[in-house]
Design an enzyme around this catalytic site. Structure first.
Site, PDB file in Angstrom:
ATOM      1  N   ASP A  50      -3.341 -10.160 -13.132  1.00 29.63           N
ATOM      2  CA  ASP A  50      -2.082  -9.840 -12.479  1.00 29.63           C
ATOM      3  C   ASP A  50      -2.149  -8.383 -12.075  1.00 29.63           C
ATOM      4  O   ASP A  50      -2.775  -7.563 -12.756  1.00 29.63           O
ATOM      5  CB  ASP A  50      -0.884 -10.099 -13.388  1.00 29.63           C
ATOM      6  CG  ASP A  50       0.418 -10.217 -12.603  1.00 29.63           C
ATOM      7  OD1 ASP A  50       0.376 -10.715 -11.457  1.00 29.63           O
ATOM      8  OD2 ASP A  50       1.474  -9.817 -13.112  1.00 29.63           O
ATOM      9  N   THR A  51      -1.531  -8.100 -10.953  1.00 26.89           N
ATOM     10  CA  THR A  51      -1.576  -6.759 -10.377  1.00 26.89           C
ATOM     11  C   THR A  51      -0.182  -6.335  -9.960  1.00 26.89           C
ATOM     12  O   THR A  51       0.606  -7.161  -9.502  1.00 26.89           O
ATOM     13  CB  THR A  51      -2.511  -6.736  -9.152  1.00 26.89           C
ATOM     14  OG1 THR A  51      -3.844  -6.997  -9.587  1.00 26.89           O
ATOM     15  CG2 THR A  51      -2.492  -5.382  -8.443  1.00 26.89           C
ATOM     16  N   PHE A 130      -4.751  -6.207   1.950  1.00 30.62           N
ATOM     17  CA  PHE A 130      -3.598  -7.090   1.864  1.00 30.62           C
ATOM     18  C   PHE A 130      -2.501  -6.388   1.069  1.00 30.62           C
ATOM     19  O   PHE A 130      -2.692  -5.295   0.545  1.00 30.62           O
ATOM     20  CB  PHE A 130      -3.976  -8.425   1.215  1.00 30.62           C
ATOM     21  CG  PHE A 130      -4.525  -8.281  -0.179  1.00 30.62           C
ATOM     22  CD1 PHE A 130      -3.705  -8.390  -1.285  1.00 30.62           C
ATOM     23  CD2 PHE A 130      -5.870  -8.025  -0.375  1.00 30.62           C
ATOM     24  CE1 PHE A 130      -4.205  -8.253  -2.569  1.00 30.62           C
ATOM     25  CE2 PHE A 130      -6.393  -7.892  -1.658  1.00 30.62           C
ATOM     26  CZ  PHE A 130      -5.546  -8.006  -2.752  1.00 30.62           C
ATOM     27  N   GLY A 131      -1.372  -7.028   0.970  1.00 23.36           N
ATOM     28  CA  GLY A 131      -0.281  -6.501   0.161  1.00 23.36           C
ATOM     29  C   GLY A 131       0.186  -5.139   0.645  1.00 23.36           C
ATOM     30  O   GLY A 131       0.414  -4.923   1.833  1.00 23.36           O
ATOM     31  N   TYR A 132       0.304  -4.224  -0.271  1.00 22.22           N
ATOM     32  CA  TYR A 132       0.828  -2.887   0.008  1.00 22.22           C
ATOM     33  C   TYR A 132      -0.250  -1.919   0.504  1.00 22.22           C
ATOM     34  O   TYR A 132       0.013  -0.724   0.643  1.00 22.22           O
ATOM     35  CB  TYR A 132       1.467  -2.306  -1.252  1.00 22.22           C
ATOM     36  CG  TYR A 132       2.669  -3.081  -1.741  1.00 22.22           C
ATOM     37  CD1 TYR A 132       3.940  -2.842  -1.221  1.00 22.22           C
ATOM     38  CD2 TYR A 132       2.540  -4.048  -2.722  1.00 22.22           C
ATOM     39  CE1 TYR A 132       5.042  -3.547  -1.671  1.00 22.22           C
ATOM     40  CE2 TYR A 132       3.634  -4.762  -3.179  1.00 22.22           C
ATOM     41  CZ  TYR A 132       4.886  -4.513  -2.652  1.00 22.22           C
ATOM     42  OH  TYR A 132       5.982  -5.209  -3.097  1.00 22.22           O
ATOM     43  N   ASP A 133      -1.457  -2.398   0.761  1.00 19.75           N
ATOM     44  CA  ASP A 133      -2.574  -1.531   1.148  1.00 19.75           C
ATOM     45  C   ASP A 133      -2.250  -0.570   2.297  1.00 19.75           C
ATOM     46  O   ASP A 133      -2.681   0.582   2.262  1.00 19.75           O
ATOM     47  CB  ASP A 133      -3.815  -2.348   1.485  1.00 19.75           C
ATOM     48  CG  ASP A 133      -4.494  -2.924   0.250  1.00 19.75           C
ATOM     49  OD1 ASP A 133      -4.023  -2.662  -0.883  1.00 19.75           O
ATOM     50  OD2 ASP A 133      -5.504  -3.631   0.414  1.00 19.75           O
ATOM     51  N   LYS A 153     -13.162   0.508  -1.022  1.00 25.56           N
ATOM     52  CA  LYS A 153     -11.955   0.133  -1.760  1.00 25.56           C
ATOM     53  C   LYS A 153     -12.323  -0.484  -3.108  1.00 25.56           C
ATOM     54  O   LYS A 153     -11.747  -0.123  -4.138  1.00 25.56           O
ATOM     55  CB  LYS A 153     -11.099  -0.835  -0.952  1.00 25.56           C
ATOM     56  CG  LYS A 153      -9.838  -1.227  -1.693  1.00 25.56           C
ATOM     57  CD  LYS A 153      -9.044  -2.276  -0.958  1.00 25.56           C
ATOM     58  CE  LYS A 153      -7.910  -2.765  -1.846  1.00 25.56           C
ATOM     59  NZ  LYS A 153      -7.266  -3.958  -1.348  1.00 25.56           N
ATOM     60  N   HIS A 158      -8.074  -0.442  -8.524  1.00 24.86           N
ATOM     61  CA  HIS A 158      -7.610  -0.930  -9.819  1.00 24.86           C
ATOM     62  C   HIS A 158      -8.262  -2.262 -10.170  1.00 24.86           C
ATOM     63  O   HIS A 158      -8.724  -2.459 -11.281  1.00 24.86           O
ATOM     64  CB  HIS A 158      -6.094  -1.081  -9.775  1.00 24.86           C
ATOM     65  CG  HIS A 158      -5.623  -1.803  -8.545  1.00 24.86           C
ATOM     66  ND1 HIS A 158      -5.780  -1.279  -7.275  1.00 24.86           N
ATOM     67  CD2 HIS A 158      -5.048  -3.003  -8.362  1.00 24.86           C
ATOM     68  CE1 HIS A 158      -5.307  -2.134  -6.378  1.00 24.86           C
ATOM     69  NE2 HIS A 158      -4.856  -3.195  -7.016  1.00 24.86           N
ATOM     70  N   ARG A 159      -8.299  -3.180  -9.212  1.00 23.62           N
ATOM     71  CA  ARG A 159      -8.890  -4.497  -9.466  1.00 23.62           C
ATOM     72  C   ARG A 159     -10.399  -4.361  -9.681  1.00 23.62           C
ATOM     73  O   ARG A 159     -10.960  -4.984 -10.577  1.00 23.62           O
ATOM     74  CB  ARG A 159      -8.597  -5.457  -8.316  1.00 23.62           C
ATOM     75  CG  ARG A 159      -9.130  -6.869  -8.599  1.00 23.62           C
ATOM     76  CD  ARG A 159      -8.625  -7.897  -7.612  1.00 23.62           C
ATOM     77  NE  ARG A 159      -7.279  -8.310  -7.952  1.00 23.62           N
ATOM     78  CZ  ARG A 159      -6.195  -8.128  -7.198  1.00 23.62           C
ATOM     79  NH1 ARG A 159      -6.294  -7.539  -6.027  1.00 23.62           N
ATOM     80  NH2 ARG A 159      -5.018  -8.544  -7.600  1.00 23.62           N
TER      81      ARG A 159
END
Length: 175
Positions: A50-51, A130-133, A153, A158-159
């Protein structure tokens, strides 16, 4: 990255196509809930993650609700627009992305984590990721995640950090 003795598979390969629950109050809780859900069905070693994006000026929001920040539809465009609105007058733009990976290996649970600090931009930049990138610029960089190449990246994200911890652990276990 993994030892050749480790074989990866996806839940859909095993017929698990439903949404996996993630309704806990923390990233750790969600990662554990998801890995337990899969493990209960397959009785196999497995991992899940989960992120969340945690913004200082918003007291850690969107955090565990990052995917659903603007509602249950998980609409990333709406999530980014809401974040920009909520941050409109904020001078403190500090934020961090965190990922927690939960592993069940031979019946034991393990957690691995990664984070990257940065700031929320006032406007979107870039079209990768993707997401908030497009809104997140990591510390020490002049570009957002959405402007970075995938290799760069993954090296700092974090991932990527959490997955490298997982891989190192699994490779040690595989001997």
């Amino acid at each position: 990255m993994l030892s050749k003795s480790i074989v990866l598979s996806t839940p859909s390969r095993w017929g698990i196509t439903e949404d996996i629950p993630e309704n806990q109050a923390t990233l750790e809780g969600n990662a554990l809930q998801k890995v337990r859900y899969i493990h209960e069905r397959l009785h196999e070693n497995c991992f899940a993650d989960d992120t969340g994006l945690e913004v200082e000026a918003l007291n850690g929001a969107p955090g565990v609700r990052s995917a659903r920040y603007a509602g249950e539809a998980k609409d990333m465009r709406a999530n980014m627009e809401k974040l920009l609105r909520d941050m409109k007058n904020a001078d403190n733009r500090n934020a961090r992305f965190r990922t927690v990976v939960a592993l069940i290996l031979d019946g034991k649970e393990y957690l691995f984590g990664g984070e990257v600090k940065g700031e929320i931009m006032r406007d979107k930049a870039g079209d990768k990721g993707f997401g908030y990138d497009p809104l997140f610029r990591p510390l020490g960089y002049g570009i957002t995640f959405a402007e970075m190449g995938l290799d760069e990246k993954n090296r700092i994200s974090h991932r990527g950090k959490a997955i490298r911890q997982l891989v190192n652990f699994l490779n040690q276990c595989a001997g």
